[in-house]
Design a protein around this motif. Structure first.
Motif, PDB file in Angstrom:
ATOM      1  N   ILE A 110     -11.782  27.333  20.465  1.00  0.00           N
ATOM      2  CA  ILE A 110     -12.012  28.416  19.490  1.00  0.00           C
ATOM      3  C   ILE A 110     -10.727  29.203  19.279  1.00  0.00           C
ATOM      4  N   MET A 111     -10.056  29.533  20.367  1.00  0.00           N
ATOM      5  CA  MET A 111      -8.797  30.281  20.252  1.00  0.00           C
ATOM      6  C   MET A 111      -7.714  29.432  19.581  1.00  0.00           C
ATOM      7  N   ASN A 112      -7.671  28.134  19.875  1.00  0.00           N
ATOM      8  CA  ASN A 112      -6.708  27.263  19.194  1.00  0.00           C
ATOM      9  C   ASN A 112      -6.978  27.237  17.697  1.00  0.00           C
ATOM     10  N   GLY A 113      -8.251  27.175  17.316  1.00  0.00           N
ATOM     11  CA  GLY A 113      -8.603  27.210  15.894  1.00  0.00           C
ATOM     12  C   GLY A 113      -8.152  28.509  15.245  1.00  0.00           C
ATOM     13  N   LEU A 114      -8.329  29.602  15.946  1.00  0.00           N
ATOM     14  CA  LEU A 114      -7.876  30.896  15.440  1.00  0.00           C
ATOM     15  C   LEU A 114      -6.359  30.893  15.265  1.00  0.00           C
ATOM     16  N   HIS A 115      -5.666  30.343  16.242  1.00  0.00           N
ATOM     17  CA  HIS A 115      -4.206  30.293  16.153  1.00  0.00           C
ATOM     18  C   HIS A 115      -3.729  29.373  15.035  1.00  0.00           C
ATOM     19  N   LEU A 116      -4.515  28.357  14.672  1.00  0.00           N
ATOM     20  CA  LEU A 116      -4.155  27.506  13.533  1.00  0.00           C
ATOM     21  C   LEU A 116      -4.349  28.242  12.216  1.00  0.00           C
ATOM     22  N   LEU A 117      -5.278  29.161  12.190  1.00  0.00           N
ATOM     23  CA  LEU A 117      -5.548  29.957  10.998  1.00  0.00           C
ATOM     24  C   LEU A 117      -4.478  31.030  10.783  1.00  0.00           C
ATOM     25  N   LEU A 118      -3.908  31.522  11.853  1.00  0.00           N
ATOM     26  CA  LEU A 118      -3.020  32.685  11.784  1.00  0.00           C
ATOM     27  C   LEU A 118      -1.771  32.514  10.919  1.00  0.00           C
ATOM     28  N   PRO A 119      -1.000  31.439  11.046  1.00  0.00           N
ATOM     29  CA  PRO A 119       0.221  31.388  10.223  1.00  0.00           C
ATOM     30  C   PRO A 119      -0.046  31.513   8.726  1.00  0.00           C
ATOM     31  N   ALA A 120      -0.978  30.741   8.205  1.00  0.00           N
ATOM     32  CA  ALA A 120      -1.283  30.825   6.771  1.00  0.00           C
ATOM     33  C   ALA A 120      -1.860  32.193   6.425  1.00  0.00           C
ATOM     34  N   GLY A 121      -2.710  32.723   7.301  1.00  0.00           N
ATOM     35  CA  GLY A 121      -3.297  34.040   7.048  1.00  0.00           C
ATOM     36  C   GLY A 121      -2.268  35.146   7.061  1.00  0.00           C
ATOM     37  N   GLU A 122      -1.356  35.092   8.013  1.00  0.00           N
ATOM     38  CA  GLU A 122      -0.345  36.150   8.093  1.00  0.00           C
ATOM     39  C   GLU A 122       0.643  36.086   6.927  1.00  0.00           C
ATOM     40  N   PHE A 123       0.994  34.886   6.494  1.00  0.00           N
ATOM     41  CA  PHE A 123       1.849  34.791   5.300  1.00  0.00           C
ATOM     42  C   PHE A 123       1.094  35.288   4.067  1.00  0.00           C
ATOM     43  N   TRP A 124      -0.216  35.045   4.021  1.00  0.00           N
ATOM     44  CA  TRP A 124      -1.041  35.558   2.911  1.00  0.00           C
ATOM     45  C   TRP A 124      -1.067  37.083   2.954  1.00  0.00           C
ATOM     46  N   PHE A 125      -1.190  37.669   4.143  1.00  0.00           N
ATOM     47  CA  PHE A 125      -1.120  39.132   4.271  1.00  0.00           C
ATOM     48  C   PHE A 125       0.152  39.643   3.598  1.00  0.00           C
ATOM     49  N   CYS A 126       1.267  38.974   3.896  1.00  0.00           N
ATOM     50  CA  CYS A 126       2.564  39.393   3.336  1.00  0.00           C
ATOM     51  C   CYS A 126       2.542  39.353   1.809  1.00  0.00           C
ATOM     52  N   LYS A 127       2.020  38.264   1.245  1.00  0.00           N
ATOM     53  CA  LYS A 127       1.956  38.128  -0.213  1.00  0.00           C
ATOM     54  C   LYS A 127       1.124  39.241  -0.834  1.00  0.00           C
ATOM     55  N   VAL A 128      -0.044  39.502  -0.235  1.00  0.00           N
ATOM     56  CA  VAL A 128      -0.947  40.520  -0.789  1.00  0.00           C
ATOM     57  C   VAL A 128      -0.326  41.911  -0.669  1.00  0.00           C
ATOM     58  N   TYR A 129       0.223  42.238   0.484  1.00  0.00           N
ATOM     59  CA  TYR A 129       0.807  43.571   0.660  1.00  0.00           C
ATOM     60  C   TYR A 129       2.041  43.765  -0.213  1.00  0.00           C
ATOM     61  N   ASN A 130       2.840  42.718  -0.390  1.00  0.00           N
ATOM     62  CA  ASN A 130       3.974  42.827  -1.315  1.00  0.00           C
ATOM     63  C   ASN A 130       3.492  43.064  -2.742  1.00  0.00           C
ATOM     64  N   LYS A 131       2.365  42.474  -3.090  1.00  0.00           N
ATOM     65  CA  LYS A 131       1.778  42.685  -4.424  1.00  0.00           C
ATOM     66  C   LYS A 131       1.264  44.127  -4.554  1.00  0.00           C
ATOM     67  N   ALA A 132       0.733  44.679  -3.472  1.00  0.00           N
ATOM     68  CA  ALA A 132       0.180  46.036  -3.504  1.00  0.00           C
ATOM     69  C   ALA A 132       1.243  47.117  -3.348  1.00  0.00           C
TER      70      ALA A 132
END
Length: 159
Positions: free
Chosen positions: A35-57
């Motif tokens: 479960i934690m490995n799955g979460l860690h696989l989600l994190l890179p794409a999610g964190e880069f998405w955070f950056c895109k959204v916050y830069n847009k805002a």
């Protein structure tokens, strides 16, 4: 630094070394490990998405202190994304697990569903674009709160 003002967020160069980490790294809990490995696989794409959204805002943030916090958050999340991505894939591959089937779905989630124009719908009205941006900023706030609670539990759990 202004009196009473918190210092700007400082990004740390985080590095993970999973070279000696067993596949089931949570003692006696193979499910929790995965479960934690799955979460860690989600994190890179999610964190880069955070950056895109916050830069847009960011252009909508008028308070200078808050703008600086947002910039610090974006830099911090980009650093986290790089750290997670560079360590986890080699670890999983070393254990015979190909993460690409999962990460392709994660990439679709952020690149197609949660992007500026969901599912390629580029005819959003200006009002709907603002609403959609706010929804994504709110989703990021919820995810950050969840990970903070999860992190606190992992660090402070007696087990």
């Amino acid at each position: 630094m202004n009196p009473g003002k918190q210092p700007a967020l400082q990004q740390r160069k985080v590095r993970f070394d999973f070279s000696d980490t067993p596949l089931h790294w949570v003692p006696n809990e193979p499910e929790a490990s995965h479960i934690m490995n799955g979460l860690h696989l989600l994190l890179p794409a999610g964190e880069f998405w955070f950056c895109k959204v916050y830069n847009k805002a960011l252009p909508q943030v008028s308070d200078p202190g808050l703008r600086e916090d947002v910039r610090g958050f974006v830099l911090q999340e980009a650093q986290h994304a790089r750290a997670h991505g560079s360590a986890l894939t080699p670890y999983l591959r070393r254990h015979g697990i190909d993460p690409r089937p999962f990460t392709r779905k994660v990439d679709w989630l952020f690149d197609k569903l949660l992007c500026d124009y969901p599912l390629g719908e580029n005819r959003l009205s200006r009002r709907l674009q603002t609403w959609w941006l706010r929804q994504r900023v709110g989703l990021i706030a919820a995810v950050e709160h969840f990970t903070c609670v999860l992190g606190d539990w992992v660090v402070n759990s007696p087990g």
